[in-house]
Design an enzyme around this catalytic site. Structure first.
Site, PDB file in Angstrom:
ATOM      1  N   ASN A   7      55.548  40.350  63.468  1.00  0.00           N
ATOM      2  CA  ASN A   7      56.517  40.189  64.542  1.00  0.00           C
ATOM      3  C   ASN A   7      56.802  38.682  64.627  1.00  0.00           C
ATOM      4  OD1 ASN A   7      57.861  39.958  66.969  1.00  0.00           O
ATOM      5  ND2 ASN A   7      56.338  41.062  68.179  1.00  0.00           N
ATOM      6  N   ARG A  90      58.887  43.926  62.920  1.00  0.00           N
ATOM      7  CA  ARG A  90      59.633  44.162  64.159  1.00  0.00           C
ATOM      8  C   ARG A  90      60.951  43.406  64.039  1.00  0.00           C
ATOM      9  NH1 ARG A  90      59.120  41.368  70.118  1.00  0.00           N
ATOM     10  NH2 ARG A  90      60.485  42.817  71.199  1.00  0.00           N
ATOM     11  N   HIS A 179      62.765  46.822  73.598  1.00  0.00           N
ATOM     12  CA  HIS A 179      61.419  47.393  73.756  1.00  0.00           C
ATOM     13  C   HIS A 179      61.406  48.875  73.376  1.00  0.00           C
ATOM     14  CE1 HIS A 179      60.769  44.212  77.130  1.00  0.00           C
ATOM     15  NE2 HIS A 179      60.270  43.754  76.005  1.00  0.00           N
ATOM     16  N   ARG A 240      62.897  35.251  83.126  1.00  0.00           N
ATOM     17  CA  ARG A 240      64.297  35.736  83.095  1.00  0.00           C
ATOM     18  C   ARG A 240      64.685  36.325  84.449  1.00  0.00           C
ATOM     19  NH1 ARG A 240      63.483  39.221  77.569  1.00  0.00           N
ATOM     20  NH2 ARG A 240      61.649  37.986  77.093  1.00  0.00           N
TER      21      ARG A 240
END
Ligand SMILES: Nc1ncnc2c1ncn2[C@@H]1O[C@H](COP(=O)(O)OP(=O)(O)O)[C@@H](O)[C@H]1O
Ligand SMILES: CC(=O)OP(=O)(O)O
Ligand SMILES: [Mg+2]
Length: 409
Positions: A7, A90, A179, A240
Site C-alpha cells: 500500500n 492497494r 475504503h 479532513r
C-alpha cells in the site's frame, strides 16, 4: 502461496507478506519518510520488531529495502525472493473503469494512470509503487485492488451530484466512494457472524479511522457511501472537514486571498478534529482522554464528530428503507467503546437498538455489542484490507484470470 501486499502512499510504503492458503501474516511493516531525510523502516515478524534508519530516495529503493528485510537471515521470513509468488497492490482510485480486482499488465497500468487526475494525492504514489515492484519482482503477477471498486454498484441516483450533467460527461465528476475493500470485508463478516446470507441483509458499515467513511450495503452491494468525488466528503475526520457548504471555498478565496490549492489543503489537512481543537490534536485517543476530563474544546469536537456519524447512519437506514445491522471498524471504530456508545445511545435508540454495555467495552474484538432483543444488531468487526487484497490476488493467479468481479451481475 506467499503474497506480498503493498500500500504505497506518497512518502510511505505499508506492506504485509501473507501465506494466502493459511491466511497467516508472515511479516509486516511500514517504511516512512521516503524521499525525506530520516527514512525509517519498522519491520515486524510475529512479535519481533526491527527498526532500520536509512535515507531512501524513492519507492524502488524503498521496496528493495523491504525485500532485503524479508529475506535477511536475522529479520526475514523467506530464504529467497523467488518464494514470493505474487504481489497485490492497494490502488485508491479506479474511476468508472474498475469494478473488479485486476491483473496489472501494461495496458491496465496505463488505464489506472488515466485516473490520476481524479486522485492526485493517492494514485500517483500507487502507480510509482506498482512500477517499482514490477522492476524488483518482474516475473510474478501483480494485481490491483481498488478502494473505489466495491462502490461501483451504486446507481446514478446515489452517485450523481446536482451540478450540470455536462460536467459528469466531461470530467466524470460524481461520487466514487473509498475504503471499499474494507466495507466489502466487514459487510461479509457481518453476514457470517449473524449466520445469514448477505443477500438478505441491509448493513451499514462505519469505517472510522483517521480517514473515515460510512457505507450502505444492501443485499451485498454498496448502494451509497459518504466519501465522494474525493476522500474529503462526508464524515468529520482526523484532519479532513468532511461535508461543508461548497460556498465556503470561494468565500475563503475572496476573504483570505487563498488559492484553490490552499483551500484544498486547509480542508484536507488543517480541518476535522485537528481544526476543531485549534490544531492541537488529531489522534482520537488524545481527544477522548481530554473530553473525559471535560476539556471544552475536545468535548465540542467529539460531539460534532459523533453527531455527523449518527446523521449518516440515519440517512442510510432511509436509503435502504431499513437496516438489519450496523458495524464499526478501523482504528477508532474498533477501539473506542466511548464513540460507539455515544452514537448509539444518543441518536439511534429509535431504531429499536439496545447496546450491551459490557460487550461494548472491548477493543479490537470481533463481537456483537447489541443485546439479543435489539431489533438492529450492532457489531465491532476489525477490518483486514490486506487479507482481502491477498485473497483477490491469489484467486486471480490461481484461476489464471485477468479480472475478478466483486459481485455477480
Ligand atoms: N484505543 C483507541 N481509542 C480511540 N481511538 C483509537 C484507539 N486506537 C486507535 N485509535 C484511533 O484510530 C485512528 C487511526 O485509525 P486507522 O484505521 O489506523 O487510520 P488510517 O488507516 O486512516 O491511518 C487514530 O485517530 C487513532 O487515534
Ligand atoms: C482513501 C482514504 O481516505 O484512505 P485513508 O483512510 O487510508 O486515508
Ligand atoms: Mg486506513
Amino acid at each position: 502461496m506467499k503474497i506480498l501486499v503493498i500500500n504505497c502512499g506518497s512518502s510511505s510504503i505499508k506492506y504485509q507478506l501473507l501465506d494466502a492458503d493459511s491466511e497467516s501474516v508472515l511479516a509486516k511493516g511500514l517504511l516512512e519518510r521516503i524521499g525525506i531525510s530520516g527514512s525509517k523502516l519498522t519491520h515486524k515478524r510475529g512479535e519481533e520488531k526491527f527498526e532500520f534508519t536509512k535515507d531512501i530516495a524513492d519507492h524502488t529503493e524503498g521496496l528493495a529495502l523491504i525485500i532485503d528485510a524479508l529475506q535477511d537471515e536475522k529479520t526475514g521470513v523467506v530464504k529467497n525472493i523467488n518464494e514470493i509468488e505474487a504481489v497485490g497492490h492497494r490502488v485508491v482510485h479506479g474511476g468508472e473503469r474498475f469494478a473488479s480486482s485486476v491483473l496489472l499488465d501494461d495496458e491496465v497500468i496505463r488505464e489506472v494512470e488515466a485516473n490520476n487526475f481524479l486522485a492526485p494525492l493517492h494514485n500517483p504514489a500507487n502507480i510509482e509503487g506498482i512500477i517499482a515492484a514490477k522492476k524488483i519482482l518482474p516475473s510474478v503477477p501483480h494485481v490491483g485492488v481498488f478502494d473505489t471498486a466495491f462502490h461501483q454498484s451504486m446507481t446514478e441516483t446515489a452517485y450523481l451530484y446536482a451540478i450540470p450533467y455536462s460536467l459528469y460527461r466531461k470530467y466524470k465528476i460524481r461520487r466514487y466512494g473509498f475504503h471499499g475493500t474494507s466495507h466489502r470485508y466487514v459487510a461479509n463478516r457481518v453476514a457470517n457472524i449473524l449466520g445469514k446470507p448477505i443477500k438478505e441483509l441491509k448493513i451499514i458499515t462505519a469505517h472510522i479511522g483517521n480517514g473515515a467513511s460510512v457505507a450502505a450495503v444492501k443485499y451485498g452491494r454498496s448502494v451509497d457511501t459518504s466519501m465522494g468525488f474525493t476522500p474529503l466528503e462526508g464524515l468529520v475526520m482526523g484532519t479532513r472537514s468532511g461535508d461543508v457548504d461548497p460556498a465556503i471555498v470561494p468565500f475563503l478565496q475572496e476573504q483570505e486571498g487563498f488559492t484553490a490549492g490552499e483551500v484544498n489543503n486547509l480542508l484536507n489537512k488543517e480541518s476535522g478534529m485537528f481544526g476543531l481543537t485549534d490544531h492541537q490534536f488529531v489522534d482520537m485517543r488524545d481527544i477522548e482522554e481530554r473530553a473525559a476530563k471535560k476539556d471544552p474544546l475536545c468535548m465540542r469536537a467529539h460531539n460534532i464528530y459523533e453527531y455527523r456519524l449518527a446523521k449518516y447512519i440515519g440517512a442510510y437506514a432511509a436509503a435502504m428503507n431499513g437496516v438489519d445491522a450496523i458495524a464499526f471498524t478501523a482504528g477508532v471504530g474498533e477501539n473506542s467503546p466511548f464513540l460507539r456508545e455515544n452514537v448509539v445511545n444518543k441518536y439511534l435508540n429509535y431504531l429499536g437498538i439496545e447496546l450491551d454495555r459490557e460487550k461494548n467495552n472491548c477493543k479490537g474484538c470481533e463481537i456483537i455489542i447489541s443485546t439479543p432483543q435489539s431489533k438492529v444488531k450492532v457489531l465491532v468487526v476489525p477490518t483486514n484490507e490486506e487479507l482481502v487484497i491477498a485473497r483477490d490476488t491469489s484467486e486471480i493467479v490461481k484461476k489464471g484470470l485477468k479480472e475478478l468481479k466483486l459481485w455477480e451481475d
